[in-house]
Design a protein around this motif. Sequence first.
Motif, PDB file in Angstrom:
ATOM      1  N   MET A   1       0.855  -1.174   0.000  1.00  0.00           N
ATOM      2  CA  MET A   1       0.000   0.000   0.000  1.00  0.00           C
ATOM      3  C   MET A   1       0.897   1.232   0.000  1.00  0.00           C
ATOM      4  SD  MET A   1      -3.180   0.787  -0.247  1.00  0.00           S
ATOM      5  CE  MET A   1      -3.934  -0.794  -0.040  1.00  0.00           C
ATOM      6  N   SER A   2       0.304   2.363  -0.052  1.00  0.00           N
ATOM      7  CA  SER A   2       1.011   3.639  -0.077  1.00  0.00           C
ATOM      8  C   SER A   2       0.146   4.648   0.652  1.00  0.00           C
ATOM      9  CB  SER A   2       1.177   4.134  -1.515  1.00  0.00           C
ATOM     10  OG  SER A   2       1.915   3.232  -2.273  1.00  0.00           O
ATOM     11  N   PHE A   3       0.736   5.804   0.921  1.00  0.00           N
ATOM     12  CA  PHE A   3      -0.077   6.906   1.411  1.00  0.00           C
ATOM     13  C   PHE A   3       0.330   8.160   0.661  1.00  0.00           C
ATOM     14  CE2 PHE A   3      -1.203  10.406   4.291  1.00  0.00           C
ATOM     15  CZ  PHE A   3      -2.572  10.190   4.328  1.00  0.00           C
ATOM     16  N   ILE A   4      -0.607   8.650  -0.131  1.00  0.00           N
ATOM     17  CA  ILE A   4      -0.426   9.889  -0.872  1.00  0.00           C
ATOM     18  C   ILE A   4      -1.614  10.770  -0.535  1.00  0.00           C
ATOM     19  CG2 ILE A   4      -0.223  10.973  -3.148  1.00  0.00           C
ATOM     20  CD1 ILE A   4       0.407   7.326  -2.943  1.00  0.00           C
ATOM     21  N   ASP A  18       4.486   9.070   0.859  1.00  0.00           N
ATOM     22  CA  ASP A  18       5.523   8.354   1.588  1.00  0.00           C
ATOM     23  C   ASP A  18       6.489   7.783   0.551  1.00  0.00           C
ATOM     24  OD1 ASP A  18       3.785   6.111   0.723  1.00  0.00           O
ATOM     25  OD2 ASP A  18       5.038   4.913   2.061  1.00  0.00           O
ATOM     26  N   GLY A  19       7.564   7.145   1.009  1.00  0.00           N
ATOM     27  CA  GLY A  19       8.570   6.667   0.070  1.00  0.00           C
ATOM     28  C   GLY A  19       8.760   5.164   0.030  1.00  0.00           C
ATOM     29  N   LEU A  20       7.903   4.408   0.728  1.00  0.00           N
ATOM     30  CA  LEU A  20       8.137   2.976   0.863  1.00  0.00           C
ATOM     31  C   LEU A  20       7.481   2.172  -0.251  1.00  0.00           C
ATOM     32  CD1 LEU A  20       9.407   0.824   2.724  1.00  0.00           C
ATOM     33  CD2 LEU A  20       7.224   0.722   3.946  1.00  0.00           C
ATOM     34  N   VAL A  21       8.257   1.243  -0.804  1.00  0.00           N
ATOM     35  CA  VAL A  21       7.738   0.252  -1.755  1.00  0.00           C
ATOM     36  C   VAL A  21       7.956  -1.107  -1.113  1.00  0.00           C
ATOM     37  CG1 VAL A  21       7.960  -0.776  -4.044  1.00  0.00           C
ATOM     38  CG2 VAL A  21       8.296   1.695  -3.747  1.00  0.00           C
ATOM     39  N   VAL A  30      11.206  -3.172  -0.563  1.00  0.00           N
ATOM     40  CA  VAL A  30      11.909  -3.135  -1.840  1.00  0.00           C
ATOM     41  C   VAL A  30      12.682  -1.825  -1.982  1.00  0.00           C
ATOM     42  CG1 VAL A  30      11.608  -3.139  -4.358  1.00  0.00           C
ATOM     43  CG2 VAL A  30      10.176  -4.614  -2.924  1.00  0.00           C
ATOM     44  N   GLU A  31      12.056  -0.733  -1.552  1.00  0.00           N
ATOM     45  CA  GLU A  31      12.670   0.590  -1.696  1.00  0.00           C
ATOM     46  C   GLU A  31      12.107   1.516  -0.616  1.00  0.00           C
ATOM     47  OE1 GLU A  31      13.270   3.791  -5.363  1.00  0.00           O
ATOM     48  OE2 GLU A  31      12.463   1.796  -5.764  1.00  0.00           O
ATOM     49  N   ARG A  32      12.951   2.395  -0.066  1.00  0.00           N
ATOM     50  CA  ARG A  32      12.523   3.306   1.016  1.00  0.00           C
ATOM     51  C   ARG A  32      12.298   4.744   0.541  1.00  0.00           C
ATOM     52  NH1 ARG A  32      12.459   2.030   5.830  1.00  0.00           N
ATOM     53  NH2 ARG A  32      12.891   4.066   6.707  1.00  0.00           N
ATOM     54  N   ASN A  33      12.882   5.107  -0.582  1.00  0.00           N
ATOM     55  CA  ASN A  33      12.873   6.505  -1.025  1.00  0.00           C
ATOM     56  C   ASN A  33      12.304   6.635  -2.428  1.00  0.00           C
ATOM     57  OD1 ASN A  33      14.248   7.747   1.303  1.00  0.00           O
ATOM     58  ND2 ASN A  33      15.915   6.403   0.662  1.00  0.00           N
ATOM     59  N   TYR A  34      11.071   6.231  -2.596  1.00  0.00           N
ATOM     60  CA  TYR A  34      10.438   6.264  -3.911  1.00  0.00           C
ATOM     61  C   TYR A  34       9.335   7.331  -3.928  1.00  0.00           C
ATOM     62  CZ  TYR A  34       7.966   4.756  -8.080  1.00  0.00           C
ATOM     63  OH  TYR A  34       7.367   4.720  -9.313  1.00  0.00           O
ATOM     64  N   VAL A 182       9.339   8.576   5.504  1.00  0.00           N
ATOM     65  CA  VAL A 182      10.066   9.336   4.492  1.00  0.00           C
ATOM     66  C   VAL A 182       9.010   9.956   3.570  1.00  0.00           C
ATOM     67  CG1 VAL A 182      11.643   9.176   2.531  1.00  0.00           C
ATOM     68  CG2 VAL A 182      12.035   7.762   4.576  1.00  0.00           C
ATOM     69  N   THR A 183       9.068  11.267   3.399  1.00  0.00           N
ATOM     70  CA  THR A 183       8.057  11.916   2.558  1.00  0.00           C
ATOM     71  C   THR A 183       8.690  12.733   1.437  1.00  0.00           C
ATOM     72  OG1 THR A 183       7.892  13.834   4.024  1.00  0.00           O
ATOM     73  CG2 THR A 183       6.295  12.049   4.372  1.00  0.00           C
ATOM     74  N   PHE A 184       7.913  12.866   0.374  1.00  0.00           N
ATOM     75  CA  PHE A 184       8.244  13.722  -0.758  1.00  0.00           C
ATOM     76  C   PHE A 184       7.056  14.645  -0.954  1.00  0.00           C
ATOM     77  CE2 PHE A 184      10.492   9.782  -1.251  1.00  0.00           C
ATOM     78  CZ  PHE A 184      11.761  10.190  -1.613  1.00  0.00           C
ATOM     79  N   ASP A 185       7.315  15.878  -1.386  1.00  0.00           N
ATOM     80  CA  ASP A 185       6.194  16.792  -1.564  1.00  0.00           C
ATOM     81  C   ASP A 185       6.342  17.642  -2.821  1.00  0.00           C
ATOM     82  OD1 ASP A 185       7.294  19.635  -0.748  1.00  0.00           O
ATOM     83  OD2 ASP A 185       7.998  18.275   0.827  1.00  0.00           O
ATOM     84  N   LEU A 186       5.210  18.128  -3.257  1.00  0.00           N
ATOM     85  CA  LEU A 186       5.126  18.973  -4.447  1.00  0.00           C
ATOM     86  C   LEU A 186       4.131  20.087  -4.147  1.00  0.00           C
ATOM     87  CD1 LEU A 186       5.525  19.472  -7.573  1.00  0.00           C
ATOM     88  CD2 LEU A 186       3.539  17.988  -7.888  1.00  0.00           C
ATOM     89  N   THR A 187       4.465  21.299  -4.546  1.00  0.00           N
ATOM     90  CA  THR A 187       3.555  22.435  -4.444  1.00  0.00           C
ATOM     91  C   THR A 187       3.412  23.073  -5.814  1.00  0.00           C
ATOM     92  OG1 THR A 187       4.254  22.890  -2.165  1.00  0.00           O
ATOM     93  CG2 THR A 187       3.160  24.695  -3.356  1.00  0.00           C
TER      94      THR A 187
END
Length: 190
Positions: A1-4, A18-21, A30-34, A182-187
């Motif tokens: 699952m993911s959280f966006i 979040d960044g987890l795969v 599989v991956e922490r920073n996606y 781990v989070t990524f963001d866009l504005t």
Amino acid sequence: MSFISVFAKEDFITVVSDGLVVNLNTGEEVERNYKKFRKISENQFVAFGGNKGVAEMITEEIGFADYELNLLDIASSLRERLLRELAPEKANISLAVGGIQNGKIIFYSFTNNPNQEMLTHVPKGNVLEYVFLHGEQAQLGLTHQTQLLAERYGHRSPTKTKKIQKELNDFVAKKDKTVNRVTFDLTIKK
């Protein structure tokens, strides 16, 4: 699952993922920073949750355009392809397509479930328009949690909405092992 999460007001839209795969068959990381979103034009994006490989395959046809895309056409095309190529029994995919179109903030959200309609989100006035790409939002009480955080921080700026979104991500990560902090963001601003 993911959280966006996608939050929008009349003059901006923010996306936080979040960044987890995780391999859903084994539970193995599989991956922490996606980053689970990407820009499709200067002021438009696509975000996706669920099966990484399928989401990438479905969205790969959309490159980066140096002009404004028709977001409804993009969302409709992606949804049709999802429904045609991926039965919900095989994998769950959630998508959001949005940004600025014709001078207004708008976004669309949908899944590969044929029984769910594509939703159109157009922020109006002081109302915070939002959606979560996560399968268990009702069970986690995310709407209530969002309301509490919006009352605490306000939601009149991208900085404040991203603060809410990152706290929501942490809240979900504590309850769902397939989501990390781990989070990524866009504005995108008008």
